[in-house]
Design a protein around this motif. Structure first.
Motif, PDB file in Angstrom:
ATOM      1  N   GLU A  96     -18.064 -19.648   3.602  1.00  0.00           N
ATOM      2  CA  GLU A  96     -18.577 -20.983   3.915  1.00  0.00           C
ATOM      3  C   GLU A  96     -19.186 -21.013   5.320  1.00  0.00           C
ATOM      4  O   GLU A  96     -20.279 -21.565   5.523  1.00  0.00           O
ATOM      5  CB  GLU A  96     -17.465 -22.018   3.801  1.00  0.00           C
ATOM      6  CG  GLU A  96     -17.939 -23.429   4.128  1.00  0.00           C
ATOM      7  CD  GLU A  96     -16.836 -24.472   4.066  1.00  0.00           C
ATOM      8  OE1 GLU A  96     -16.704 -25.233   5.048  1.00  0.00           O
ATOM      9  OE2 GLU A  96     -16.123 -24.521   3.038  1.00  0.00           O
ATOM     10  N   VAL A 100     -23.074 -21.942   5.983  1.00  0.00           N
ATOM     11  CA  VAL A 100     -23.451 -23.099   6.795  1.00  0.00           C
ATOM     12  C   VAL A 100     -24.419 -22.681   7.895  1.00  0.00           C
ATOM     13  O   VAL A 100     -25.443 -23.344   8.132  1.00  0.00           O
ATOM     14  CB  VAL A 100     -22.194 -23.771   7.392  1.00  0.00           C
ATOM     15  CG1 VAL A 100     -22.585 -24.778   8.477  1.00  0.00           C
ATOM     16  CG2 VAL A 100     -21.382 -24.460   6.299  1.00  0.00           C
ATOM     17  N   GLU A 146     -19.582 -27.883   1.986  1.00  0.00           N
ATOM     18  CA  GLU A 146     -18.412 -28.110   2.840  1.00  0.00           C
ATOM     19  C   GLU A 146     -17.086 -27.941   2.084  1.00  0.00           C
ATOM     20  O   GLU A 146     -16.017 -27.960   2.689  1.00  0.00           O
ATOM     21  CB  GLU A 146     -18.478 -29.490   3.487  1.00  0.00           C
ATOM     22  CG  GLU A 146     -18.453 -30.655   2.532  1.00  0.00           C
ATOM     23  CD  GLU A 146     -19.852 -31.083   2.080  1.00  0.00           C
ATOM     24  OE1 GLU A 146     -19.972 -32.228   1.586  1.00  0.00           O
ATOM     25  OE2 GLU A 146     -20.800 -30.282   2.220  1.00  0.00           O
TER      26      GLU A 146
END
Length: 276
Positions: A96, A100, A146
């Motif tokens: 993640e 991002v 997220e």
């Protein structure tokens, strides 16, 4: 005793075993059956996950007689019994974090989290993701980026134009050194997975264990692209189809016909010539 006793062939799938339409080449299948019926062991070493392999090749259990290296070494899989012998997963929080960071720089980049039997995505309007939705290989499940830390991933794949992926590959290797390795398995496909896992690491470990048990093993590997380089370097015999990238051809012992003409069949004939 068979003439191919001790030989293990590990073949890449896309661009190597499969034809240009991702189809099974009958010449390969018949030669592999001849190879295995005479003592040889045959398997796949692929970036694909088990569900994708079985969907593409529903009769592969008829000719694969050795555990398959799946998802570039994240899994070792028994195709005939449809079960994992060894399995590992990526660090979801790290995946993640990487995604991002890259998404902020390259919002048009396609992110595909590879799960056990599905693709996890967050960009329904991305052109590459739309292609996945049309594909019959795997289902696509949308999860907000997220929330990716709570998912279970085997690896991350990124899709875009080749030059951009080359730049992103360098960024990943610099900023996430020791966490992720990145390598291309196609002109518009970059694969990202935990450092230390690879086709080569899995195959060399298997060979070492077999030799420790007193077997005289010759590991023969065949592949066509960047994600096959390390595997080919550790092979006892390294081979490639004629459609392989130049970097692969440079390190191989033999270059065979193209993937659409039956490169694996050519390889078996080559091995047989060495024996005779």
């Amino acid at each position: 005793m068979g003439k191919f006793d001790g030989y293990i062939i590990a073949s890449d799938l896309d661009g190597t075993f499969l034809g240009n339409r991702s189809d099974e080449i009958e010449r390969n299948v018949e030669k592999i059956k001849y190879f295995t019926s005479n003592g040889g062991r045959f398997t796949f070493a692929t970036g694909r996950i088990p569900a994708a392999v079985i969907n593409l090749l529903p009769r592969c259990s008829e000719y694969v007689n050795f555990p398959a290296v799946i998802c570039n070494g994240m899994w070792l899989y028994d195709i005939s019994q449809k079960r994992a012998i060894f399995e590992s997963y990526g660090d979801s929080e790290a995946i993640e974090k990487l995604s991002v960071a890259l998404y902020k720089r390259y919002p048009h980049l396609a992110f595909r989290g590879i799960g056990v039997g599905e693709i996890i995505a967050f960009q329904p309007d991305n052109r590459y993701i739309k292609q996945e939705l049309k594909s019959q290989d795997l289902s696509v499940r949308f999860v907000p980026l997220e929330q990716w830390h709570s998912e279970k991933f085997l690896k991350l794949t990124l899709r875009d134009e080749s030059e951009l992926l080359n730049r992103i590959k360098n960024e990943i290797e610099k900023e996430f050194e020791g966490v992720f390795d990145a390598f291309k398995s196609g002109d518009e496909l970059l694969e990202v997975q935990p450092t230390g896992f690879s086709k080569a690491a899995m195959l060399s470990g298997i060979r070492e264990r077999l030799r420790d048990n007193g077997e005289k093993v010759k590991l023969v590997c065949i592949g066509d692209h960047e994600n096959d380089l390390e595997m080919l370097r550790i092979a006892d015999i390294a081979a490639c189809p004629s459609n392989a990238i130049p970097e692969v051809k440079e390190i191989c012992d033999v270059c065979l016909c193209d993937n659409d003409s039956g490169a694996v069949a050519d390889l078996i004939e080559y091995i047989e010539g060495l024996i005779v």
